[in-house]
Scaffold this active site. Sequence first.
Site, mmCIF file in Angstrom:
data_model
loop_
_atom_site.group_PDB
_atom_site.id
_atom_site.type_symbol
_atom_site.label_atom_id
_atom_site.label_comp_id
_atom_site.label_asym_id
_atom_site.label_seq_id
_atom_site.Cartn_x
_atom_site.Cartn_y
_atom_site.Cartn_z
ATOM 1 N N LYS A 75 1.142 -1.348 -0.196
ATOM 2 C CA LYS A 75 0.337 -0.009 -0.278
ATOM 3 C C LYS A 75 0.615 1.523 0.099
ATOM 4 C CE LYS A 75 -0.664 0.167 5.030
ATOM 5 N NZ LYS A 75 -1.446 -0.420 5.731
ATOM 6 N N ARG B 189 -6.019 1.193 17.855
ATOM 7 C CA ARG B 189 -6.991 1.316 16.258
ATOM 8 C C ARG B 189 -7.688 0.450 16.566
ATOM 9 N NH1 ARG B 189 -3.420 1.533 10.719
ATOM 10 N NH2 ARG B 189 -3.060 -0.420 10.781
HETATM 11 C C1 LIG Z 1 -0.134 -0.433 6.885
HETATM 12 C C2 LIG Z 1 -0.458 -1.616 7.802
HETATM 13 C C3 LIG Z 1 1.559 -2.665 7.683
HETATM 14 C C4 LIG Z 1 2.827 -2.367 7.198
HETATM 15 O O1 LIG Z 1 2.877 -1.326 7.904
HETATM 16 P P1 LIG Z 1 4.410 -0.659 7.691
HETATM 17 O O2 LIG Z 1 4.887 -0.027 8.874
HETATM 18 O O3 LIG Z 1 4.550 0.199 6.742
HETATM 19 O O4 LIG Z 1 5.393 -1.750 7.668
HETATM 20 C C5 LIG Z 1 1.323 -3.605 8.583
HETATM 21 N N1 LIG Z 1 -0.206 -3.768 9.576
HETATM 22 C C6 LIG Z 1 -1.631 -3.217 8.968
HETATM 23 C C7 LIG Z 1 -2.700 -4.174 9.496
HETATM 24 C C8 LIG Z 1 -1.244 -2.220 8.402
HETATM 25 O O5 LIG Z 1 -2.189 -1.708 8.232
#
Ligand SMILES: *Cc1c(COP(=O)(O)O)cnc(C)c1O
Length: 362
Positions: free
Chosen positions: A38, A133
Amino acid sequence: MKERYPRLEINLAHLKHNVAEVVERCGSCGIQVAGVIKGATGNIQVAKQFDEGGAAFIASSRLEQIEDAINAGITKPMMMIRIPMLSEASDVVRLTNISLNSEVEVIKALNQEAARQGKLHKVILMADMGDLREGYWDKEELADIAEYIENKMINIQLVGIGTNVGCYGSILPTVEKLEELVQIAEHIEERLGRELEYISGGATSSLLRVWDGNVPKRINLLRVGEGILLARDMDVFYHYDVSRLYQDCFRLKAEVIEVKDKPSHPVGTVGVDAFGHRPVYEDRGIRRRVLLAMGKVDYGDPMELLPLETGAEVLGASSDHTIMDVQQAARDYQVGDIMEFDINYATLIHLTNSRNVHIAYV
Ligand SMILES: *Cc1c(COP(=O)(O)O)cnc(C)c1O
């Protein structure tokens, strides 16, 4: 064809190296990596590097990005990492093999859809460990839901427990936090009378524990984006050694459209800027300034840009212009010159979402 700007250059070989390196380091701790795409808005070439570099899953918060990856020919299991919307349950089942969940209503909808599509959909239940969250705060409720899925849902397979930290509440994945997660998982295993396949202990920030070599034994899945794409956070915020990772997988280039000496304080009666704000301007006298043909539309916040140009400083921006102070710069800038920047995660997301930004692979 002439090169077009603003331009985001992606070094695919370096990116693939980063994926392989993180996969290997995690692997030596018994941990699988879900490659989170993402951060680059699901760019297909980026997704392919995650695939070829050895990620166990391709993961995103957005189904559109997962669908693009599938259409690009990636056959790895797909993971939905944002709690699914009720309204997208059928697409979650259609496009992904596994999703992170925290609402039984949604899981019921996934179960129905999976039955309809003749599939078995895997879920990881999320526990909120304090980052506030997603996830169950009440851990008994979490265990109840796990048991309910186990006994009542035919087309949902509960494969694990997970958590997310370091996103809203800035909570660190300390050894204690991760051990707490393992305890929650083991409590659920007792109630189910079987082992869970996955205990997923977070994202890039959990790589700190991998680097330290103190990940609790049963944590066996991390979902990693930033630590592979940019590999900046571990270095900049926590001073960990990332010398075996490339930090130049993404480079931003923009073209100079004006070079002039101008006052540093606006001249006239100060009102509001293009976004309705009242910034404070420091009067540093007449300064040499460069105007770049890119703006907030392309990258979001100008103050997050990291100029690679010696002595050049970002002053500000409007939608389509970026203003740089180059009074102390090493280079004598001319119209048509190109300026280069390093970027952070937020900037990368903006750049890969802007249709004005031309992506080039190097
Ligand atoms: C965006 C996200 C990640 C990845 O996060 P990074 O800090 O970019 O490694 C992992 N788990 C969830 C649930 C996320 O929303």
